[in-house]
Scaffold this motif. Structure first.
Motif, mmCIF file in Angstrom:
data_model
loop_
_atom_site.group_PDB
_atom_site.id
_atom_site.type_symbol
_atom_site.label_atom_id
_atom_site.label_comp_id
_atom_site.label_asym_id
_atom_site.label_seq_id
_atom_site.Cartn_x
_atom_site.Cartn_y
_atom_site.Cartn_z
ATOM 1 N N ASN A 209 0.850 -1.186 0.000
ATOM 2 C CA ASN A 209 0.000 0.000 0.000
ATOM 3 C C ASN A 209 0.878 1.226 0.000
ATOM 4 N N MET A 210 0.275 2.386 0.228
ATOM 5 C CA MET A 210 1.017 3.633 0.122
ATOM 6 C C MET A 210 2.038 3.811 1.234
ATOM 7 N N GLY A 211 1.886 3.129 2.343
ATOM 8 C CA GLY A 211 2.813 3.288 3.451
ATOM 9 C C GLY A 211 4.138 2.622 3.161
ATOM 10 N N VAL A 212 5.195 3.067 3.810
ATOM 11 C CA VAL A 212 6.524 2.498 3.643
ATOM 12 C C VAL A 212 6.887 1.736 4.892
ATOM 13 N N SER A 213 7.345 0.521 4.738
ATOM 14 C CA SER A 213 7.722 -0.320 5.869
ATOM 15 C C SER A 213 9.178 -0.678 5.742
ATOM 16 N N SER B 267 23.402 7.418 3.267
ATOM 17 C CA SER B 267 22.370 7.281 2.247
ATOM 18 C C SER B 267 20.981 7.411 2.851
ATOM 19 N N GLY B 268 20.009 7.552 1.967
ATOM 20 C CA GLY B 268 18.604 7.575 2.344
ATOM 21 C C GLY B 268 17.789 7.008 1.200
ATOM 22 N N SER B 269 16.582 6.545 1.495
ATOM 23 C CA SER B 269 15.748 5.959 0.449
ATOM 24 C C SER B 269 14.280 6.215 0.745
ATOM 25 N N PHE B 270 13.473 6.059 -0.294
ATOM 26 C CA PHE B 270 12.028 6.201 -0.151
ATOM 27 C C PHE B 270 11.370 5.414 -1.270
ATOM 28 N N ALA B 271 10.242 4.772 -0.955
ATOM 29 C CA ALA B 271 9.498 3.997 -1.946
ATOM 30 C C ALA B 271 8.012 4.253 -1.781
ATOM 31 N N ASP B 272 7.299 4.176 -2.900
ATOM 32 C CA ASP B 272 5.860 4.436 -2.891
ATOM 33 C C ASP B 272 5.200 3.578 -3.965
ATOM 34 N N ILE B 273 4.015 3.101 -3.679
ATOM 35 C CA ILE B 273 3.305 2.239 -4.618
ATOM 36 C C ILE B 273 2.853 2.991 -5.858
ATOM 37 N N GLY B 274 2.740 4.332 -5.770
ATOM 38 C CA GLY B 274 2.297 5.125 -6.911
ATOM 39 C C GLY B 274 0.864 4.798 -7.298
ATOM 40 N N PRO B 275 0.515 4.944 -8.561
ATOM 41 C CA PRO B 275 -0.863 4.692 -8.994
ATOM 42 C C PRO B 275 -1.172 3.221 -9.256
#
Length: 396
Positions: free
Chosen positions: A12-16, A87-95
């Motif tokens: 889902n939209m949340g990041v774990s 470093s840093g990172s981010f992920a998202d499910i998008g549309p």
């Protein structure tokens, strides 16, 4: 520096984010849960035929193969600038309905793998795996990434970076990609229609090595100029088209055999069978290396959901502005994902930003406005009246 491997798995939209800290000297085989991932009933394998950004940088004079980097350049790396990695990172499910991206982030590879491994200092490892046809292939590679990339290939070890070590690393990475691809064919938990692109980046001292199979991309910022450290393996590119057609494949509407939007990937064994036969879809990675200098600021690693809607230079400029403001790669990764969403990307989104040093000359906060003092002149009569008033007050 604390050893850290970051694994992201989302539905889902949340990041774990799950942190993984293996014991030193232990036999490391898997990252993440060993539980099987249950596939949703159906997935989009062919990506929507949206236009791909044509604004790609072509100046790759500084990105070299192993043979092109001289021993003198590698030897000088020991005596000069040494990157301070974070470093840093981010992920998202998008549309999309399902999240099929995975990534790995290890800022201190030596500490993470333990005392049995000997690498130049600093050492780091990053990977982005963009799945298609279901999440199984990307999740499988992420879970077994240490096994495939270090244990099974007897990854070369040394405290010195030289041309021999460089060639051995390249050979090991090529073998790791092919072994991982073969393992996907043999594991019954992975659907034969599931596949993943893969981009890995290694840092050993001042040496940066990128291995890529697919359309993820790594971009280096050198004094704010974007330098592509990988080539997108898409059917529309002439070199990949020629290779595909030479192996009996065809390109239809920009898709390999009318099905897949990439020409290199791990898995997708329904397109590669029978095993061992020549296939236009291959897992062979391409390599680019760079000897880092003081001018090299950071590396962006992103899946194609980023690059479908922005150029390499756009991404570098956005991240550089953020780092100058707050010096936080995690926030910059999130900002880059948010920018791609604002530009109406149609895919999952994953970004890793690796900083080599803190950027100087950060943007300063605007200073409060200065109150301007106004000067006025008094007549002789007014001065006498003011003097009398002050003297009278002093006498009371």
């Amino acid at each position: 520096m604390v050893a850290e491997a970051e694994i992201v798995c989302q539905q889902n939209m949340g990041v774990s984010d799950v942190k993984f800290f293996p014991n030193k000297g232990s036999n490391i085989h898997e990252i993440g849960d060993a539980d099987a991932i249950i596939s949703p009933p159906s997935f989009d394998r062919v990506r929507p035929s949206e236009p791909v950004s044509a604004e790609l940088l072509t100046s790759q004079d500084d990105a070299k193969t192993a043979d092109a980097i001289s021993d003198a350049a590698l030897e000088s790396a020991v005596l000069q600038f040494v990157p301070c990695i974070r470093s840093g990172s981010f992920a998202d499910i998008g549309p999309r309905r399902y999240m099929e991206d995975e990534h790995v982030r290890i800022d201190d590879l030596s500490s993470h793998l333990g005392s049995l491994y000997n690498f130049p200092n600093p050492s780091a490892f990053y990977g982005v795996f963009d799945g298609h046809g279901g999440p199984e292939a990307a999740a499988y590679i992420r879970k077994n990434v240490i096994k495939f990339f270090f244990e099974d290939v007897s990854f070369p070890q040394t405290s010195e970076v030289d041309k021999v070590f460089l060639q051995e690393v390249e050979n090991s990475l090529r073998k790791a990609f092919l072994l991982a691809d073969s393992a996907l064919a043999d594991d019954c938990s992975v659907n034969t229609s599931s596949g993943t692109t893969a981009l890995t980046a290694f840092i050993f001292g001042r040496l940066l090595m990128v291995a890529n199979a697919g359309d993820c991309r790594a971009v280096l910022s050198r004094k704010g100029e974007a330098i592509d450290m990988s080539e997108d393996h898409r059917p529309i590119y002439p070199s990949e088209r020629r290779r595909v057609e030479d192996l009996g494949g065809y390109i239809e509407d920009g898709y390999l055999n009318g099905v897949l939007s990439v020409t290199r990937a791990l898995g997708d064994w329904d397109m590669k069978l029978p095993k061992g036969a020549p296939s236009p879809l291959i897992a062979e990675p391409e390599f680019r290396q760079m000897v880092l200098t003081e001018d090299d600021e950071f590396l962006i690693i992103g899946c194609d959901g980023i690059w479908d809607v922005m150029s390499s230079q756009h991404a570098v400029s956005l991240v550089r502005k953020g780092l100058r403001r707050h010096d936080d790669p995690e926030r910059c990764a999130r900002d880059l994902v948010m920018e791609a969403l604002r530009l109406n990307t149609f895919d999952n989104l994953t970004v890793i930003i690796v900083c080599f040093s803190s950027l100087d000359h950060r943007e300063s906060e605007p200073s409060p406005p200065q109150r301007k003092l106004r000067c006025c002149s008094l007549s002789a009569e007014a001065l006498c009246s003011l003097r009398s008033l002050l003297e009278g007050g002093a006498s009371n």
